[in-house]
Enzyme design. Sequence first.
Site: not given
Lengths: 110, 402, 477
Positions: B83, B208, B211, B334, B338
């Site tokens: 990341c 969480c 993607v 979030k 990402h």
Amino acid sequence: MSIREYVHIEPEQENRAIAGYYEVEEELLIPVNNQEVLCILGYVCWDNSCCGSGGCRYVSVPGYIVDYKKAIDKKGRPVSRVRKITKSEEQKEIKDILRKKIRNLQIIDI
Amino acid sequence: MPGSIRDRVAILGMGCTRFGERWDASAADLLVDSAYKAFEDAGIGPEEIQAAWLGTTTGSTGMVLSEPLRLPYLPITRCENACATASDAFRNACYAVAAGIYDMVLAIGVDKFKDSGISGLGDGGSPGPSHAMVAESTPPRQFAMLATTYFNRYGLSYEEGKHMIGRVSWKSHQNGVRNKNAHFQQPVDLDTIINAPMVAWPLGLYDCCGVSDGSAAAIITTPEIAKARKKDPVFVKALQIAMAPRDGNFNTNFDFLHVEATVRAAERAYEEAGIKNPREEISMAEVHDCFSITEAVTMEDLRFSPRGKVRDDIENGFFDLDGKLPVQVDGGLKCFGHPIGASGLRMLYEMYLQLQGRADELLNPGYPSRQLPNPKLGLTHNLGGSPDGCAIFVGIVGLEGA
Amino acid sequence: MAGIVSYGAYVPYYRLPRAVIADMWGGRGRGEKAVAGFDEDPITMSVAAGLDCLKGIDPRTVDALFLATTCSPYKERQNATIAATALDIKRNARNADFANCLRAGTSALMSADDAIKAGSLGQVLVTAADMRLGGAAGEDEQAFGDGAAAILFGHDNVAVEIEGSYTISEDLADYWRAQDDTFVRHWEDRFGREEGYMKIPQEAANGVLKKLGLELKDIAKVCLTGANARTHAALCRKMKLTPEQTQDTYLDNIGNTGTAQSLMMLVGALEEAKPGDRILLISWGNGSDAIVFKVTDQIENIKNKRGIKGHLQIKKILNSYGRYLRWREMVSMAPPARPPAGAASMSAQWREHATALPLYGVKCKKCGTPQLYLSHSSTRAHVCLECHAKDEFEPYRFADKQGTVTSFSHDFLAGGIDPPTTAAVIDFDGGGRGQFNMVDREQDECKVGMKVEMTFRKMRYTLGAHTYFWKCKPVRD
């Protein structure tokens, strides 16, 4: 003493997060020990998590009903007052009832 | 420290695509989009680029970049560091300019995940020995353990702990909704977050990240060229990477309360940038909120909050958009999304816009301003891996003289 | 002197009430059956029984493992050596699989005793484990249960001697399973009962008693195996066994454990045995083995095991028939929507098995820190995580240590056969840490600070091979 508010989430409406969504299917009031326990039944699906996908049915148990939908919040959603279930025997009793009633589900901490 | 990057390179221009489930776009489309936005912002053409660093976790070789941009025969390095991939591409590009080898380079990151037909990054089930329990291991599990231990160590009841991390996610949703390039732009209230079912206990659905597809790019040059071409270039103050030894599952000293690699990278970055008290001196930050508990713990690791006390700051709104030290101003992982190979540069993009007073270029119509009043220094942080085994990046950028 | 020097047993944690099966398919549904977890097989159950049996005994003193089962995961690959490696039995052990017959357990017992008496082996561990699968809605589904037992033979401090044995081998196929059969086939029950079970075990028993000049009244306990309670009771009546003489078959509360039944009954009898007692063990399957044991005064010294008695107390009622079907892969589940895992590598497993299977870490000779090293690609530590000394280690085993949970999570994302996967970081008593999946646990009982022990389990199945590793489970005694 451990009384808190529960804001009722509208059933059958998708609550979307970036990693997935969940939906409240129905609310149950289950009689236990001469009181009523509020149980929220729903379905969760993680379809855009960074680490895989899946889903399951779940139930959360806000607590014993003190006031049922006697208030509304700013957004107009009904609010109940519930008493958290803290005794482990009572938690177990309720979990057993739920497991018998609905199979294969995730029980969120009571 | 033998040398420092502080004020030795500057960002001349940046570009970033809309993040999201970009069914409409290929990796090539995304790269061209962010690169040309950066060229336009820098006021240069692609022919001025002398070298490039490409961050991606899904592609291979620099040809992923040279082909769609038709950048013939340039030196291009493909960089991968989980990341921290995009930030590490940026770091290496900065070093090449600081070394005097080049004076106009491109750092660009991209990832395109939404063509696999299934969600997720693979389960790490590499060919391995029989103990390969990694086959079943997932990132939420690894980070959930931070929450389990944090709640236990600091005596937070389940409700208190869930409220704290729920408040972290709620804040990001409050910010992300104002951002028209964010992947996820719906407002979400705290009850919906806290009542959500579990992904990895005690982390629920809204704890969480997901993607996304997306790309972000930066043009890096010398301070002299930057000042000659632009009135308000952004200067690099610190670039630090720390690689954790992945020993938390073996070493009883690892406490599952903090991420030591973040502490180490941050302290080196503060020294490099001449920062004594980050809580007071840093104006804003974009950190790696892969999970809400990660962000909470990172606030302590960056010394934004005292050890064990982040709950007070979270609950008091210290990190909100109108707080003393706004964090995840663009919505964070979030909400902004990402695409792993682009995330570090996306964070930097937000700091860059805020420092130049241009944040409302991305304002979602009808929402109040996203622009922070007079930020001076912005910090970005990536965590690639698990709490004990991670590639950490901490970078600081700021205005001239900051 | 030669004979039994230790015993152990294993009964899986989960018990499926037959009423739960009857709920689905009808029928009476009395009692319950032990059900191996989705990650257990005869190899892992043998390891569990072996661990119980080897409590306080150095596994490196064992010269062979004889493993008996009719449920081998492999047609070609030795079960005994996988189990022996996990149990930390030495490399030059004469391991062997005993298979294909419900008498395989007693065959292994007699072979072990012979090898010890002949002096060719010093100590032999015998394990028997089975988990036969009954087709849905059939009688066998109700009857079959899972379990294992382990018996250690040796020369020192012998607690039980084998006085003699008598075997009848006869190809009377009342039950059989061909290479490709999932379920056991039967001939007409009356045939097997009238020509087989009601005659042959008694004939074998009479054979050994005559050989030893004994009568049934000289026997304190008769362990007569049997597939169902009714025919078992009928044969007991025919043989005129007194109720006090008759050893429990565990058909009611564990089920018919196939090859393991004879050894599990023997362990049950030994748990109650007194010095001087004689025990008659009679197995049944394509003939009968009848073995007479004599208990010595050492028996009291080896009763420190969980055995059958202990394991019967350690249980959890499995109230979901669906979960049972899923564990046994009797239903086709929706495939997980995630990128597939890579195949496990045989060469990598071989390279790491000396450390990974017996769960060896190391202890630093410089600073004394015990440590595991379990990376994606290696299980051999080179640099000490505490003092950074290079290759200054001595081997240190973790499989036999208990630990305390430092952190955990219930992972609903991981998928697998029985979600959620509980993962726990545990700090071992005496030092060292590892992260393991936790099994045989209730989600509600997981707490930071809870005590766990190690259990050997299946991990994955790729390219026709299982991979095995250790998980942890709550300590329950």
